[in-house]
Scaffold this active site. Structure first.
Site, PDB file in Angstrom:
ATOM      1  N   ARG A  30       0.827  -1.219   0.000  1.00  8.72           N
ATOM      2  CA  ARG A  30       0.000   0.000   0.000  1.00  8.72           C
ATOM      3  C   ARG A  30       0.857   1.263   0.000  1.00  8.72           C
ATOM      4  O   ARG A  30       0.436   2.296   0.539  1.00  8.72           O
ATOM      5  CB  ARG A  30      -0.968   0.029   1.187  1.00  8.72           C
ATOM      6  N   ARG A  34      -3.298   6.190   1.072  1.00  6.20           N
ATOM      7  CA  ARG A  34      -3.928   7.294   1.804  1.00  6.20           C
ATOM      8  C   ARG A  34      -3.001   8.058   2.741  1.00  6.20           C
ATOM      9  O   ARG A  34      -3.351   9.151   3.179  1.00  6.20           O
ATOM     10  CB  ARG A  34      -5.106   6.752   2.619  1.00  6.20           C
ATOM     11  N   ASP A  81      -6.813  -2.887  -7.050  1.00  5.93           N
ATOM     12  CA  ASP A  81      -7.423  -3.489  -5.866  1.00  5.93           C
ATOM     13  C   ASP A  81      -7.663  -4.962  -6.144  1.00  5.93           C
ATOM     14  O   ASP A  81      -7.939  -5.344  -7.288  1.00  5.93           O
ATOM     15  CB  ASP A  81      -8.750  -2.793  -5.534  1.00  5.93           C
TER      16      ASP A  81
END
Length: 364
Positions: A30, A34, A81
């Site tokens: 990841r 974010r 994803d």
């Protein structure tokens, strides 16, 4: 195959093949996500799956950490994803904010709702295009990693309808409907094989299979239900390697939480690298798997909130455990799971710098 710029940094590929390296290559799961303000800026104007389906946006997100940490990262992972596979199989998946399936598989009769055949080029061609444009844009700085969810993890989402803490529905399926579950797991695996072959054709230089829920199965049930589908993927890919359909690339399996099954997975699953979570000592993992596979991992992601001194201390300890008294061989430095949203990007930079320092072959 497309012509791509020559690779300038092959450290990750060499470590994945089990070769001795001058230091451990490093990337994090990841890493395009974010915790980066530049990612959050893009998300202000674009829905999650819109980014996945728009190759230029997926490329931009993938490149953000490479730009920010240039010279410190040794790998890039395409922004996508794992749940694009259930979408390709005919299921609706929403992200609000976590994954939600409005119409999950409640009984084996619901399998009829899935597409009979899946044309991955039609359904997932946007991922392939994103990989190609990103590989070109990387200009050989680091290798590009493609990925898929593992069949058991995807199965769990498809049956549960989203995230879960109990896995009551998905595990009940395994125990109530064992044959239907096995058939569906292999059906998912076959889609994953075609999807991963397409990623390599598009330019992916390594492949990682995320079995995020592997640790929810007992060793017996992992071997009975999950392992055959993991083998189906590795065997399908190796058949394509052998035929020359696609170039040979290293295969990474991340069976999160399945530390009691490492010996079985290392000897039977057919992967080049095993990713470790933070709940096993690297030296113990190496003893369990022997020289069968390279290893990847495994710092606790929450350690990144502990401050620079704690990060440095942990990287030093982790590096010594993976090295186990000898030079760095067959180890890819990473976290034991994906980086979480609240991490200060500069603390991640410190993590990378510490890996460069403490994983070098001349460390005693």
């Amino acid at each position: 195959m497309t012509d791509f710029p020559p690779l300038k940094n092959d450290l990750l590929l060499r470590a994945a093949r089990g070769e001795k390296t001058e230091r451990a290559p490093v990337w994090v799961m990841r890493q395009a996500g974010r915790y980066l303000p530049e990612f959050r800026k893009v998300r202000e104007d674009h829905e999650f799956f819109e980014i996945c389906r728009t190759p230029e946006l997926a490329k931009e997100i993938t490149l953000q950490p490479i730009r920010r940490y240039s010279g410190l990262l040794d790998g890039s992972i395409i922004f996508s994803d794992i749940l694009v596979v259930p979408q390709a199989m005919g299921m609706e998946v929403l992200m609000n904010p976590g994954p939600h399936f409005p119409d999950p598989l409640n009984t084996p009769a619901d399998i009829e709702k899935l597409s009979k055949t899946v044309d991955v080029n039609k359904e997932l061609g946007y991922v392939f295009e994103a990989i190609t444009v990103t590989r070109k844009a990387l200009n050989g700085e680091v290798p590009l990693i493609g990925f898929s969810g593992a069949p058991w993890t995807l199965f769990a989402y498809m049956v549960e309808g989203g995230g879960t803490k109990t896995f009551q529905k998905s595990k009940s399926w395994l125990f109530k409907y064992p044959q239907e579950s096995k058939d569906l797991l292999l059906r998912i695996a076959d889609v994953c094989v075609e999807y991963l072959i397409g990623q390599v054709k598009a330019g992916a230089q390594l492949l990682q299979i995320f079995d995020s829920w592997a640790g929810e199965l007992s060793p017996h049930h992992l071997e009975e239900f999950s392992l055959p589908s993991l083998q189906r993927i590795s065997e399908g890919l190796r058949k394509s390697f052998a035929s020359g359909e696609i170039p040979t690339v290293p295969l990474i399996l991340f069976p999160k939480g399945a530390n009691t099954s490492l010996a079985t997975v290392a000897s039977k699953a057919g992967y080049d690298v095993l990713g470790l979570d933070w709940c096993i000592d690297p030296a113990e993992a190496r003893q369990i798997v022997g020289d069968k596979v390279a290893l990847q991992g495994n710092m606790d992601p929450v350690m990144l909130y502990g401050g620079r001194d704690a990060i440095e201390k942990e990287v030093k300890r982790m590096s010594a455990a993976f090295r186990n008294g000898g030079p760095s061989k067959g180890w890819i430095a990473n976290l034991g799971h994906g980086i979480t949203p609240g991490v200060d990007p500069e603390d991640l930079r410190w993590f990378f710098k510490c890996v460069h320092k403490y994983s070098s072959a001349d460390q005693s």
